[in-house]
Design a protein around this motif. Structure first.
Motif, short mmCIF file in Angstrom:
data_model
loop_
_atom_site.label_atom_id
_atom_site.label_comp_id
_atom_site.label_asym_id
_atom_site.label_seq_id
_atom_site.Cartn_x
_atom_site.Cartn_y
_atom_site.Cartn_z
N LEU A 1 11.82 32.61 24.43
CA LEU A 1 10.37 32.39 24.36
C LEU A 1 10.08 31.12 23.57
CD1 LEU A 1 7.35 33.25 24.55
CD2 LEU A 1 7.73 34.65 22.51
N ALA A 2 9.35 30.19 24.19
CA ALA A 2 8.91 28.97 23.51
C ALA A 2 7.40 29.00 23.42
CB ALA A 2 9.38 27.73 24.26
N ILE A 3 6.87 28.81 22.22
CA ILE A 3 5.43 28.86 21.99
C ILE A 3 4.94 27.48 21.57
CG2 ILE A 3 3.58 29.86 20.59
CD1 ILE A 3 5.32 32.37 20.31
N ASP A 4 4.02 26.93 22.33
CA ASP A 4 3.39 25.65 21.99
C ASP A 4 2.10 25.95 21.24
OD1 ASP A 4 2.22 23.18 21.77
OD2 ASP A 4 1.91 22.90 23.93
N ALA A 5 2.13 25.78 19.93
CA ALA A 5 0.96 26.03 19.10
C ALA A 5 0.24 24.73 18.74
CB ALA A 5 1.36 26.77 17.83
#
Length: 361
Positions: A251-255
């Motif tokens: 899982l990659a989260i772009d915040a």
């Protein structure tokens, strides 16, 4: 009888905010009057001040808030005077097509107070995210006032109303992070750190924090990051692959919400991995990816609106996690300030000096 209170108002685009007297009406049908106890200073408030969301000035700013119900209008049964609440900018209507399909976190007709709050001359104020809580009192729809355990300190509890919920929900509700997963989070502000905390609480084995500011990376470790990457001088995609045996993360989260961070998140996933975008881009931003890469890498790309949360379910849960000592909401609070220090807090936030400034009334 209407109430005259002090509040923070953005009068015109780009101008410093001002503390003004405003008029808050008594609650009408389905409305609740709240005595605000604390309200976090969020990037969204700055976007309103700069006219980056709408041009409906003047704005009554503030939305990340907790307080006590002062009065309720006719027909309100969800809360009563004296209840301790966190304010939500999503209040599902229960009747739109999304609510009828059992997806109230995507409600297309979220409720706000019907009556406007105004300046003394009668000029209506546009309330930030339908809340407007940089004020001693505010008027909201009953569904926006979510009852929580009163043991939670106001300056910590209010943050659940926006940034913490958005980040935590991006990892848990949208990303469905689970035991043993690997996670990368790009951008270690309040939302990113909440995503890190959520991933850790839900059993992620490896949580990689990515930012260009070592101060933010140090803070990310406090929320559970197992590894950190300063991407100012390092390719974050290569760094993540090295930390995951060459595979990439589940899982990659772009915040952050910029084309370059979106692309980084896309390529740092393992095959069939998930990309969740929770950082909010500006309207002119565009992305370009080889379509064959979108196809061949599989997985999914999702945006996360408000952490895909259902406030009536998720706010009390997060407050309970805080009271049990599992979610350190105090760690998000860099400083507490007064109403007349909001403009100064915007500057600190822009310079990356604080995680959250919180107005305490």
């Amino acid at each position: 009888m209407p109430h005259e209170v002090r509040a923070v108002v953005a009068v015109k685009r780009g101008a410093p905010v001002e503390v003004r007297t405003i008029v808050v009406p008594d609650p009408g049908p389905g409305e609740v009057l709240v005595d605000v106890q604390a309200c976090g200073v969020c990037h969204t408030d700055l976007h309103y001040r700069e006219g980056a969301i709408t041009d409906d000035f003047p704005f009554l700013l503030g939305h990340e808030a907790s307080g006590t119900v002062a009065e309720v209008g006719p027909g309100v049964t969800e809360v009563k005077p004296g209840d301790y609440v966190v304010l939500a900018w999503r209040a599902p209507c229960g009747s739109c097509r999304s609510c009828r399909r059992g997806r109230p976190w995507y409600c297309f007709d979220s409720r706000n107070a019907a009556q406007p709050m105004t300046l003394p001359d009668g000029t209506p104020l546009s309330s930030a995210l339908g809340i407007g809580a940089f004020a001693e009192k505010t008027l909201v729809a009953a569904g926006q006032a979510v009852k929580v355990d009163p043991a939670a300190r106001p300056e910590a509890a209010g943050l659940v109303g926006c940034g913490v919920m958005a980040g935590y929900g991006a990892a848990v509700n949208t990303g469905k992070v689970g035991r043993g997963d690997s996670v990368a989070v790009i951008g270690c502000g309040g939302v990113g750190d909440a995503a890190i905390a959520g991933a850790c609480l839900n059993g992620a084995m490896k949580v990689i924090a990515i930012d260009i500011d070592d101060r933010k990376l140090d803070r990310a470790e406090r929320f559970g990051a197992t590894h950190t990457v300063n991407s100012r001088g390092t390719d974050p995609v290569e760094a993540v692959r090295k930390l995951t045996g060459g595979h990439g993360v589940d899982l990659a989260i772009d915040a952050v919400g910029r084309p370059e961070t979106f692309e980084q998140a896309f390529y740092m996933r393992d095959h069939a991995g998930l990309l969740v975008q929770v950082g909010v881009p500006s309207p002119e931003m565009r992305i370009e990816l080889p379509l064959i890469d979108v196809f061949s890498r599989g997985g999914a790309i999702k945006s996360s609106w408000y952490g895909d949360c259902l406030p009536s379910r998720d706010f009390p849960y997060l407050i309970d996690q805080y009271l049990y000592g599992l979610l350190d909401l105090h760690a998000f609070v860099s400083e507490t300030i007064a109403l007349d220090q909001v403009e100064e807090a915007f500057g600190k936030m822009h310079r990356g000096e604080v995680l959250r400034s919180v107005v305490v009334l």
